[in-house]
Design an enzyme around this catalytic site. Structure first.
Site, PDB file in Angstrom:
ATOM      1  N   ASP A 147       3.285  -9.910   3.948  1.00 43.15           N
ATOM      2  CA  ASP A 147       2.716 -10.371   2.674  1.00 43.15           C
ATOM      3  C   ASP A 147       3.272 -11.713   2.239  1.00 43.15           C
ATOM      4  OD1 ASP A 147       5.255  -9.394   2.148  1.00 43.15           O
ATOM      5  OD2 ASP A 147       4.573  -7.655   1.014  1.00 43.15           O
ATOM      6  N   ASN A 176       8.220   1.992  -6.370  1.00 43.60           N
ATOM      7  CA  ASN A 176       7.057   2.818  -6.714  1.00 43.60           C
ATOM      8  C   ASN A 176       6.345   3.359  -5.457  1.00 43.60           C
ATOM      9  OD1 ASN A 176       5.796   0.589  -5.683  1.00 43.60           O
ATOM     10  ND2 ASN A 176       4.795  -0.036  -7.596  1.00 43.60           N
ATOM     11  N   HIS A 183       5.489   1.597  -2.801  1.00 44.05           N
ATOM     12  CA  HIS A 183       4.567   0.688  -2.107  1.00 44.05           C
ATOM     13  C   HIS A 183       5.127   0.266  -0.750  1.00 44.05           C
ATOM     14  CE1 HIS A 183       6.190  -3.293  -4.124  1.00 44.05           C
ATOM     15  NE2 HIS A 183       6.780  -3.106  -2.967  1.00 44.05           N
ATOM     16  N   GLU A 191       0.126  -1.443  -3.856  1.00 42.61           N
ATOM     17  CA  GLU A 191       0.608  -0.768  -5.047  1.00 42.61           C
ATOM     18  C   GLU A 191      -0.059   0.600  -5.217  1.00 42.61           C
ATOM     19  OE1 GLU A 191       3.155  -2.047  -6.059  1.00 42.61           O
ATOM     20  OE2 GLU A 191       2.938  -3.840  -7.274  1.00 42.61           O
TER      21      GLU A 191
END
Ligand code: GLP
Length: 239
Positions: free
Chosen positions: A67, A134, A136, A141
Site C-alpha cells: 500500500d 482493527n 486490517h 479496513e
C-alpha cells in the site's frame, strides 16, 4: 493457519526473515509481497544483514508493496516508498521494486495497473503482513465485505490515530490510501503475518478465534492454505 508464539518480537521477526530467506533460496526469482509499519523493521534488518554477509542475493527477486498513502510522493519521509528505501531497498540488490503511486493522477487506473503488474510478474510467492489494531491487513479496513483488487480506501479513525505517531500532527495523516485488496493478498502462495505487543492482542484473538468476518479483514487468512502467524507473548496474550 499455523500459529507460532515466540518469547520476543525479535525472535518472531527473525523467524519471518528466515521464511523470506528460504523462499528466495528455493526460488531466486521469487516475487515478494512487502509491508510497512513498525512490525517488519526487524525482519528487514535481518534480511539486510544476511545480504551483507553474502548469504542472500535478491538480484533476481521482485517486490510489490501492499500500500501507499494517497498524496504522498516517493520523497515524503512518511510515505511507504521512502520507508522501504530506508529500511530495505537501499541496502540490498532487489532486481525491481514496486510500490503503488500515491500521486497518480488517476488512482483507479493506478490500482488496475498495479494488479496487472502483479499478474504479469506471475503472482506473489510470499507476502509479509502486519496487522492493524482493527484487524486490517494492508489498508483493508473493517467493512461489510472483503475487497478483491487493489483500490483506493478511506482510512478509519482508528487507523488514522494509530498511524498518527509517524506524522507531526494528526491532520497531516492522509485520509486515503491505495491498497492491495484482501482478495489480492489471499492470492499470494504463502502468507507470513506478524503481530507484536498488547495493542494487537484483541485483533489477534478475533483473527484466530473469531468467525471469518469482513469486520476483521485478517480473519479470512483462516481460509488460506499456507498462512503462518508469528506472534510475541503479548500479542498472543488473549488466545
Ligand atoms: C498500517 C499498514 C499496515 C500495517 C499496520 C500495522 O496501517 N497499512 O500494512 O500492518 O499499519 O502497523 P504497525 O506494524 O506499525 O503496527
Amino acid at each position: 493457519m499455523i500459529v507460532h508464539v515466540f518469547d520476543s518480537a525479535k525472535s518472531a521477526s527473525q523467524a519471518a526473515a528466515a521464511m523470506f530467506a528460504a523462499a528466495i533460496l528455493k526460488k531466486p526469482d521469487a516475487v515478494l509481497g512487502l509491508a510497512t509499519g513498525s512490525t517488519p523493521i526487524e525482519t528487514y534488518r535481518q534480511l539486510v544483514k544476511w545480504h551483507k554477509e553474502g548469504m542472500l542475493d535478491f538480484s533476481r527477486s521482485t517486490s510489490f508493496n501492499l500500500d501507499e498513502y494517497v498524496g504522498l510522493g516517493a520523497d515524503h519521509p512518511c510515505g511507504y516508498r521512502y520507508f522501504m528505501q530506508e529500511n530495505l531497498f537501499d541496502h540490498i540488490n532487489m532486481r525491481e521494486t514496486f510500490v503503488p503511486n500515491g500521486l497518480a493522477p488517476n488512482l483507479k487506473a493506478e490500482a488496475k495497473r498495479y494488479d496487472r503488474m502483479i499478474e504479469k510478474a506471475g503472482g506473489i510467492d510470499i507476502q509479509f503482513l502486519g496487522l492493524g489494531n482493527n484487524g486490517h491487513i494492508g489498508f483493508n479496513e473493517p467493512s461489510d465485505r472483503f475487497h478483491y483488487g487493489t483500490q483506493v480506501v478511506e482510512l478509519t479513525r482508528s487507523t488514522i490515530e494509530a498511524n498518527r505517531r509517524f506524522f507531526e500532527s494528526e491532520d497531516q495523516v492522509p485520509r486515503q490510501a491505495i491498497s492491495l485488496g484482501t482478495g489480492g493478498i489471499m492470492n499470494a502462495r504463502q502468507i507470513v503475518l506478524a503481530a507484536f505487543g498488547k495493542g494487537k492482542a484483541q485483533a489477534v484473538k478475533k483473527m484466530i478465534k473469531g468467525d471469518v468476518d469482513p469486520q476483521v479483514q485478517a480473519s479470512i487468512l483462516k481460509l488460506h492454505p499456507n498462512a503462518v502467524i508469528l506472534l510475541d507473548q503479548e500479542a498472543a496474550s488473549l488466545l
